[in-house]
Scaffold this active site. Structure first.
Site, mmCIF file in Angstrom:
data_model
loop_
_atom_site.group_PDB
_atom_site.id
_atom_site.type_symbol
_atom_site.label_atom_id
_atom_site.label_comp_id
_atom_site.label_asym_id
_atom_site.label_seq_id
_atom_site.Cartn_x
_atom_site.Cartn_y
_atom_site.Cartn_z
ATOM 1 N N SER A 1 -12.995 -15.915 18.444
ATOM 2 C CA SER A 1 -14.169 -15.554 17.661
ATOM 3 C C SER A 1 -14.870 -14.379 18.353
ATOM 4 C CB SER A 1 -15.091 -16.775 17.521
ATOM 5 O OG SER A 1 -16.255 -16.450 16.793
ATOM 6 N N TYR B 1 -17.312 -7.576 9.571
ATOM 7 C CA TYR B 1 -16.606 -8.030 10.772
ATOM 8 C C TYR B 1 -17.342 -9.200 11.404
ATOM 9 C CZ TYR B 1 -14.584 -8.251 15.407
ATOM 10 O OH TYR B 1 -13.982 -8.719 16.554
ATOM 11 N N LYS C 1 -16.316 -13.400 11.778
ATOM 12 C CA LYS C 1 -16.277 -14.200 12.999
ATOM 13 C C LYS C 1 -17.151 -15.451 12.870
ATOM 14 C CE LYS C 1 -13.291 -11.749 15.107
ATOM 15 N NZ LYS C 1 -11.945 -12.306 15.402
#
Length: 351
Positions: free
Chosen positions: A179, A202, A206
């Site tokens: 992550s 992005y 995560k």
């Protein structure tokens, strides 16, 4: 003992350092197979050459060291299916699977905003930057959000497809998700799980990784005996953003990282080797009896660069919604790909 480790995103700084540390930390007498992944054959061969070179110069393993490669694009569901088919043909089991997918749709840097943030708070600016420009609404050829598919759904589908035929054949299989420290709950909207309306796709991907791990780790263990962990590498030099930096701005970024570390940030590892600490801990040392799978294991370091592990809580808000969304989407793609399975077998049989 023969151990097989598959590393996605092997060509990245983090992916290579995960491989290097496996060479050093897996008992030297064990037979070790490292499976690299790439979207292209030249990049796969380049990664293998670098890992071989590291072993010859530094690790000097005594046991048999072998390599394989799989060409896979996680933003292409047919590619994922083909990769799974190839793995089933050539391997009896996979012991360790590192999910190191980290694709973004960056368009550059807002230099005015970057200057303001660095001057106001260099630690925050280098930990939670808002000056990276990301394109909005980018879809894959499959019609899914590109970053959503490449970083989360594609790897999730890959894990699900590998669970029974290969991972469950290992006596102690491990899946390690990579992550990010940039996975705040505020970065994800549940009205936009494919991140098509987000200008921080992005970071949102995560956060989805965090929730997907919490939503799936128990089921993977119950059904297949797989132990899954959530990790992050802290902050380090990454190859993915070099195209937007010249030598002056690159070394300026490095200086800012060192300043942040001197100011007390535990996350500015800078080195890819240090960044790989948490993933390797989760793979080789963590045990559910005393290392909770509800936590996130982060690579951290002291002001002078000495590495250590830092464990943090994960906000589980919304994990049930994420679980249902991914389960439903998987069923849709199972149906869409059911004819592709026989077509894929024919393609490989004829090649």
């Amino acid at each position: 003992m023969h151990l097989s480790a598959l590393i996605t995103g092997t060509n990245s700084n983090l992916g290579l350092n995960i491989a290097y540390r496996l060479l050093e930390e897996v008992p030297t007498g064990d037979k070790l197979t490292i499976i690299v992944t790439s979207r292209t054959l030249p990049k796969a061969r380049e990664a293998i050459d670098k890992i071989k070179e590291y072993n010859e110069k530094h690790a000097h393993r005594e046991g048999i060291l072998s390599f394989d490669y799989i060409l896979v694009d996680f933003s292409n569901m047919v590619s994922i299916l083909g990769a799974v088919y190839e793995l089933k043909k050539s391997h009896e089991k996979i012991d360790y699977l590192f999910i190191n997918a980290a694709q973004g749709v960056y368009a550059g840097i807002d230099w005015i905003q970057a200057t303001k943030e660095v001057l106001a708070n260099p630690v925050k600016a280098s930990t939670f930057p808002t000056y990276k420009i990301q394109r909005v609404g980018v879809k894959s050829r499959d019609g899914l959000g590109l970053v959503f598919q490449a970083n989360v759904f594609g790897p999730y589908y890959f894990v699900q497809q590998l669970a029974e035929p290969l991972l469950s054949k290992s006596p102690s299989p491990k899946v390690v998700w990579i992550s990010s420290i940039m996975s705040k709950p505020s970065y994800l909207s549940f009205a936009d799980l494919q991140l098509l309306q987000s200008d921080i796709s992005y970071e949102g991907s995560k956060r989805l990784v965090d929730l997907l791990h919490l939503a799936t780790y128990k089921d993977l263990h119950t059904k297949y005996g797989i132990t899954q962990y959530l990790t992050h590498p802290g902050i380090f030099t990454s190859f993915s953003f070099f195209q937007y930096l010249n030598p002056f701005t690159f070394y300026g970024m490095l200086l800012m990282f060192y300043v942040a570390r001197l100011f007390g940030s535990p996350w500015h590892n800078i080195s890819g080797w240090t960044a790989a600490n948490a993933p390797l801990f989760a793979c080789l040392k963590a045990h559910p009896a005393h290392d909770s799978q509800e936590k996130k294991y982060g690579s951290a370091c002291s002001y002078n660069g000495k590495e250590y592990l830092k464990v943090t809580d994960v906000d589980p808000s919304g994990k049930a919604d994420v679980a249902k969304y991914f389960q439903d989407l998987k069923l849709q793609w199972d149906d869409r790909l059911k004819d592709q399975i026989s077509d894929t077998r024919k393609i490989y049989a004829d090649s």
